[in-house]
Motif scaffolding. Structure first.
Motif, PDB file in Angstrom:
ATOM      1  N   THR A  54       0.839  -1.156  -0.145  1.00 61.20           N
ATOM      2  CA  THR A  54       0.002  -0.096  -0.038  1.00 61.20           C
ATOM      3  C   THR A  54       0.843   1.356   0.121  1.00 61.20           C
ATOM      4  OG1 THR A  54      -0.193   0.032   2.277  1.00 61.20           O
ATOM      5  CG2 THR A  54      -1.737  -0.958   1.418  1.00 61.20           C
ATOM      6  N   GLU A  56       0.930   5.708  -1.582  1.00 63.86           N
ATOM      7  CA  GLU A  56       0.640   6.899  -2.195  1.00 63.86           C
ATOM      8  C   GLU A  56       1.384   6.651  -3.643  1.00 63.86           C
ATOM      9  OE1 GLU A  56       2.458  10.697  -1.169  1.00 63.86           O
ATOM     10  OE2 GLU A  56       2.246   9.474   0.865  1.00 63.86           O
ATOM     11  N   GLN A 223      -3.395   1.451  -4.103  1.00 61.55           N
ATOM     12  CA  GLN A 223      -2.839   2.870  -3.972  1.00 61.55           C
ATOM     13  C   GLN A 223      -3.791   3.628  -2.996  1.00 61.55           C
ATOM     14  OE1 GLN A 223      -0.915   4.172  -5.980  1.00 61.55           O
ATOM     15  NE2 GLN A 223      -0.830   3.427  -7.842  1.00 61.55           N
ATOM     16  N   TYR A 224      -2.696   4.587  -2.365  1.00 56.89           N
ATOM     17  CA  TYR A 224      -3.245   5.573  -1.178  1.00 56.89           C
ATOM     18  C   TYR A 224      -3.658   7.039  -1.853  1.00 56.89           C
ATOM     19  CZ  TYR A 224      -3.723   2.847   2.834  1.00 56.89           C
ATOM     20  OH  TYR A 224      -4.032   1.590   4.004  1.00 56.89           O
ATOM     21  N   ALA A 225      -4.625   7.493  -1.352  1.00 56.85           N
ATOM     22  CA  ALA A 225      -4.820   8.922  -1.524  1.00 56.85           C
ATOM     23  C   ALA A 225      -3.763   9.858  -1.096  1.00 56.85           C
ATOM     24  CB  ALA A 225      -6.224   9.439  -1.491  1.00 56.85           C
ATOM     25  N   PRO A 226      -3.000  10.519  -1.273  1.00 52.33           N
ATOM     26  CA  PRO A 226      -2.084  11.321  -0.886  1.00 52.33           C
ATOM     27  C   PRO A 226      -2.593  12.477   0.252  1.00 52.33           C
ATOM     28  CG  PRO A 226      -1.277  11.292  -3.079  1.00 52.33           C
ATOM     29  CD  PRO A 226      -2.763  10.510  -2.771  1.00 52.33           C
ATOM     30  N   THR A 227      -3.955  12.977  -0.217  1.00 53.54           N
ATOM     31  CA  THR A 227      -4.518  13.888   0.474  1.00 53.54           C
ATOM     32  C   THR A 227      -5.345  13.341   1.692  1.00 53.54           C
ATOM     33  OG1 THR A 227      -6.692  13.591  -0.937  1.00 53.54           O
ATOM     34  CG2 THR A 227      -5.064  15.270  -1.491  1.00 53.54           C
ATOM     35  N   GLU A 229      -4.607   9.968   2.834  1.00 54.03           N
ATOM     36  CA  GLU A 229      -3.961   8.865   3.299  1.00 54.03           C
ATOM     37  C   GLU A 229      -4.975   7.640   3.600  1.00 54.03           C
ATOM     38  OE1 GLU A 229      -2.019  10.171   6.725  1.00 54.03           O
ATOM     39  OE2 GLU A 229      -0.499  11.510   5.526  1.00 54.03           O
ATOM     40  N   SER A 231      -6.955   4.377   1.297  1.00 52.99           N
ATOM     41  CA  SER A 231      -6.886   3.467   0.155  1.00 52.99           C
ATOM     42  C   SER A 231      -8.195   3.539  -0.589  1.00 52.99           C
ATOM     43  CB  SER A 231      -6.861   2.100   0.523  1.00 52.99           C
ATOM     44  OG  SER A 231      -8.312   1.719   1.367  1.00 52.99           O
ATOM     45  N   TRP A 247       5.296   5.028   2.248  1.00 55.95           N
ATOM     46  CA  TRP A 247       4.834   6.173   2.298  1.00 55.95           C
ATOM     47  C   TRP A 247       6.133   7.480   2.190  1.00 55.95           C
ATOM     48  CZ3 TRP A 247       5.985   3.554   6.561  1.00 55.95           C
ATOM     49  CH2 TRP A 247       6.640   4.271   7.670  1.00 55.95           C
TER      50      TRP A 247
END
Length: 295
Positions: A54, A56, A223-227, A229, A231, A247
């Motif tokens: 997992t 970003e 994938q993780y969303a950077p905004t 954090e 999934s 990360w």
């Protein structure tokens, strides 16, 4: 007590106060070819398990997949490589930057097999990319006919299952029986539920139930969303035997790029508990540095 249960009960244990490790010889492992990571995993991923990576974008998940594939191929293990976010040609180009030449293993693209252009013999590396998935989708629609159940789109779990099953056939895996250790890489799973993130858990269970084989070790990317954090879709981690999280420190604060990796979970393994700093080096790929060595 049967052998399987006995194996689970005598897993590797640390001797308190001495730092020694007793290893169970009954746990076969699949190495990444990254020394620090393999040491942290007591040799690699337990054979037959499913592990999720997992993180970003930009933290090195795809490069980790390349290491896992290349090391398996060097050990003469068949590999099924699914890439949904780029063509396999681009994967090959990037891998070469890290001194991993995947072309030497004569990859067979599933798209060419389905079209009849290639009749693979003794294949070791079967590639499924966007083009292969689309051709598999068209084949499934054709087989369904007017009244059969058709997959909703090319990037669907049904099409992924069908494509990987076809890859199993190409590698000679009959009736779910695998004669040798093999590796399955899917980079990434997020594409298959981007439009229905609430279905991620159900899709994940169905995928594992359909594709699990005792000698196939799977590495799946999420994938993780950077905004936020979080999934893209919640549930893949629930079917996983292991979770490797990657990360990046917030660049607005650090003014530089610092990547990290930690093993959050790994069944059958007394894994390292601390984070590793990740460096991406030309000609080498991922280099892991223990946190106490970076201070």
């Amino acid at each position: 007590m049967n052998n399987t249960l006995n194996t689970l009960l005598i897993m590797e244990k640390r001797t308190e106060g001495k730092g020694e490790v007793r290893r169970s010889e009954d746990v076969e492992r699949e190495a990444f070819g990254i020394d620090a990571l393999d040491d942290a995993l007591e040799g690699g991923l337990p054979r037959g398990t499913w592990t999720v990576v997992t993180g970003e974008p930009g933290v090195g998940k795809s490069i980790l997949c390349m290491h896992f594939a290349y090391t398996g191929l060097e050990d003469d293990e068949p590999v099924i490589y699914v890439t949904t976010e780029t063509s396999f040609r681009d994967v090959v180009r990037q891998a070469r930057q890290f001194n991993m030449d995947l072309t030497q293993f004569k990859p067979v693209n599933l798209s060419d097999v389905l079209s009849g252009r290639v009749k693979p013999e003794n294949a070791k590396l079967v590639v499924i990319d966007l083009f292969g998935l689309y051709r598999q989708y068209r084949e499934m629609v054709k087989e369904a006919g007017e009244e059969g159940r058709r997959p909703s789109r090319a990037l669907s779990i049904e099409v992924l299952e069908g494509a990987v099953r076809k890859a199993y056939e190409v590698l000679g895996f009959s009736e779910g029986k695998v004669s040798e250790p093999s590796r399955l890489i899917i980079d990434s799973m997020t594409a298959f539920w981007a439009d229905k993130p609430a279905m991620a858990r159900a899709y994940s269970y169905a995928l594992r139930q359909s594709l699990y084989r005792s000698n196939i070790t799977a590495l799946l990317v999420s994938q993780y969303a950077p905004t936020t954090e979080a999934s893209f879709g919640f549930g893949l981690e629930h079917i996983a035997d292991g979770i490797i999280h990657m990360w990046m420190d917030k660049v607005e604060q650090t003014k530089t790029i610092r990547r990290w990796l930690i093993i959050k979970k790994m069944r059958l393994t007394n894994h390292a508990k601390d984070a590793y700093q990740v460096d991406i080096q030309p000609g080498k790929g991922l280099i892991l540095i223990e946190a106490n060595e970076t201070q």
